[in-house]
Design a protein around this motif. Structure first.
Motif, PDB file in Angstrom:
ATOM      1  N   UNK A 243      75.601 133.301   5.016  1.00 22.19           N
ATOM      2  CA  UNK A 243      76.494 132.855   6.091  1.00 22.19           C
ATOM      3  C   UNK A 243      77.022 131.463   5.734  1.00 22.19           C
ATOM      4  N   UNK A 244      78.345 131.324   5.710  1.00 18.20           N
ATOM      5  CA  UNK A 244      78.942 130.040   5.317  1.00 18.20           C
ATOM      6  C   UNK A 244      78.877 128.997   6.424  1.00 18.20           C
ATOM      7  N   UNK A 245      78.950 129.475   7.667  1.00 17.83           N
ATOM      8  CA  UNK A 245      78.942 128.530   8.779  1.00 17.83           C
ATOM      9  C   UNK A 245      78.309 129.182   9.998  1.00 17.83           C
ATOM     10  N   UNK A 246      77.416 128.458  10.643  1.00 17.72           N
ATOM     11  CA  UNK A 246      76.805 128.930  11.887  1.00 17.72           C
ATOM     12  C   UNK A 246      77.267 128.028  13.021  1.00 17.72           C
TER      13      UNK A 246
ATOM     14  N   UNK B 209      70.198 124.161   2.873  1.00 19.30           N
ATOM     15  CA  UNK B 209      71.608 123.851   2.629  1.00 19.30           C
ATOM     16  C   UNK B 209      72.569 124.782   3.353  1.00 19.30           C
ATOM     17  N   UNK B 210      72.189 125.215   4.549  1.00 19.85           N
ATOM     18  CA  UNK B 210      73.063 126.094   5.320  1.00 19.85           C
ATOM     19  C   UNK B 210      73.807 125.258   6.359  1.00 19.85           C
ATOM     20  N   UNK B 211      75.117 125.493   6.469  1.00 16.02           N
ATOM     21  CA  UNK B 211      75.942 124.649   7.342  1.00 16.02           C
ATOM     22  C   UNK B 211      75.900 125.137   8.783  1.00 16.02           C
ATOM     23  N   UNK B 212      75.763 124.177   9.696  1.00 17.23           N
ATOM     24  CA  UNK B 212      75.801 124.469  11.132  1.00 17.23           C
ATOM     25  C   UNK B 212      76.832 123.548  11.768  1.00 17.23           C
ATOM     26  N   UNK B 213      77.645 124.104  12.648  1.00 18.35           N
ATOM     27  CA  UNK B 213      78.528 123.268  13.461  1.00 18.35           C
ATOM     28  C   UNK B 213      77.763 122.880  14.718  1.00 18.35           C
TER      29      UNK B 213
END
Ligand code: AMP
Ligand code: GLY
Length: 421
Positions: free
Chosen positions: A60-63, A83-87
């Motif tokens: 998943x690129x963005x959560x 290293x997983x991106x979260x907004x």
């Protein structure tokens, strides 16, 4: 991946899916309304480790996180281990919603206009204060997040005393071990949202929320029974003052203490005769405010969220359509107190044009739809005027049925009068 299962998350999924980037969408746990646009994943919003493992395994690129609890609980830190991106904001920055004491002290240090307040961590001293002051009404707030129920606007000492005893008596669990008692502000309330990377601020539109359960703003506080946009009564100068005197100093102060804020910052603001004052901050989008804002948004929400993560918000603006929107929340009988679920919902077919229905607390079984929460459906009408948007929303509401269905009949009524001025 959108985390959450309410009407706000349904609106987010829809807006993100419409991006030029043509994302492949997941929702965890999601709801039946989103199932056509996102793959729903059976992981609750509270299971941060399972969400992270899913995000890693599925690249998943963005959560994007809808509700506050995962943010307050540290989902950003949990994901960043891989290293997983979260907004959304870090756990440290989300304290702005997670602790009223933190928020009030931060505002105090930043010089942000807000109600005068006192903090108490013992019942006796809080009660002694109630007897020492004549300044009723006043407001009693449990320190921690209590799903919107930890706040009492007390008209009398007796009501205040009851609220204080409820907090220290454990009604809100650990959230009530410390309390804030503050001055009651008079004025008009609005919800103000910005997207920020901690420095750049991208203003959204403000929205009007209706917190009380019944018509005429009577009854207990809820998560929100309706909303509309735009709000005609807020002068541009007032909005500018909210950005300059409330939002920016708060963000600056968070950076100063080493907890820079990224994501959506939601300020609950009272516009008083002395100017706007902050009531509270939330670390997420509003529900149901999001349901009236996102259908009006013309910019690409996903691109903006990605830009936020890359500190590339400078020079960007959010574009809005001139359409007006009105949201009516359909709730279960008894909400916000105890309510039943599992009641069949009918009448969602062939709704009038210009109407969106966002699912909030629904469940599908064998092709039929049932209630599964307090707030069940959000019916949003759109149109060239609030008058028409409102008429569409209520026309659709008339078609929908479930036993015990409860809604307010006065959402956006005041706005029609203002619109004519
Ligand atoms: P909060 O969770 O702090 O926003 O409080 C919930 C609701 O209580 C707000 O949306 C207001 O309607 C009301 N409220 C909170 N603080 C105050 C205050 N100082 N004066 C008047 N109303 C308040
Ligand atoms: N509608 C109020 C909230 O989202 O907190």
């Amino acid at each position: 991946m959108v985390v959450g299962s309410g009407g706000r998350e349904h609106a987010l999924v829809e807006a993100l899916a419409a991006s030029r980037l043509e994302p492949e969408m997941y929702a965890a746990p999601g709801n039946p309304g989103m199932a056509g646009i996102a793959k729903t994943v059976d992981i609750p919003a509270s299971d941060l480790a399972a969400l992270r493992d899913f995000a890693r395994e599925n690249e998943i690129d963005l959560t994007v996180v809808g509700p506050e609890d995962p943010l307050i609980g540290g989902i950003v830190e949990c994901f960043s281990e891989e290293d997983l991106a979260v907004f959304g904001p870090s756990r440290a920055a989300a304290r702005i919603e997670g602790s009223k004491v933190f928020a009030k002290e931060l505002m105090h240090h930043a010089g942000v206009p807000t109600a005068e307040f006192e903090v108490f961590d013992r019942e006796e001293s809080a009660l002694a204060y109630l007897y020492s002051t004549e300044r009723y009404p006043l407001v009693v707030k449990a320190d921690g997040a209590a799903a919107g129920k930890g706040v009492t606007v007390a008209r009398t000492r007796e009501e205040a005393e009851e609220a204080v005893r409820a907090c220290f008596g454990g009604k809100f669990g650990p959230a009530g071990r410390r309390i804030v008692i503050e001055e009651c502000l008079e004025g008009r309330e609005a919800s103000v949202f910005v997207i920020t990377d901690g420095e750049e601020v991208l203003p959204f539109l403000p929205a009007q929320d209706y917190k009380a359960a019944y018509d005429g703003n009577r009854g207990p506080n809820t998560g929100g029974m309706g909303a509309y946009s735009p709000i005609f009564w807020m002068e541009p100068a007032t909005y500018a003052a909210i950005l300059e005197e409330i939002i920016r100093p708060t963000l600056h102060q968070l950076s100063l203490i080493g907890s820079p804020y990224t994501g959506v910052l939601y300020a609950g603001v009272m516009v008083t005769p002395e100017g706007p004052k902050a009531l509270e901050f939330n670390c997420r989008f509003g529900d149901p405010e999001t349901q009236v804002l996102l259908p009006r948004m013309q910019s690409d929400l996903l691109e903006l969220m990605i830009a936020c993560g890359e500190h590339d918000l400078s020079g960007r603006e959010v574009e809005w359509s001139s359409e007006k929107t009105v949201c009516v929340v359909l709730a279960s009988e008894g909400y916000p107190e105890d309510y039943d679920t599992g009641v069949e919902i009918t009448g969602l077919e062939n709704l009038p044009a210009g109407v969106y229905v966002y699912h909030a607390g629904t469940e599908e079984r064998d092709g039929r739809l049932y209630t599964a929460g307090g707030r069940v459906l959000n019916v949003v009408g759109t149109g060239p005027s609030i008058l028409e948007a409102r008429a569409r929303a209520y026309a659709a509401v008339e078609q929908i049925h479930f036993e015990g269905m409860h809604y307010r009949t006065d959402i956006a009524l005041e706005a029609i009068e203002l619109e004519d001025l």
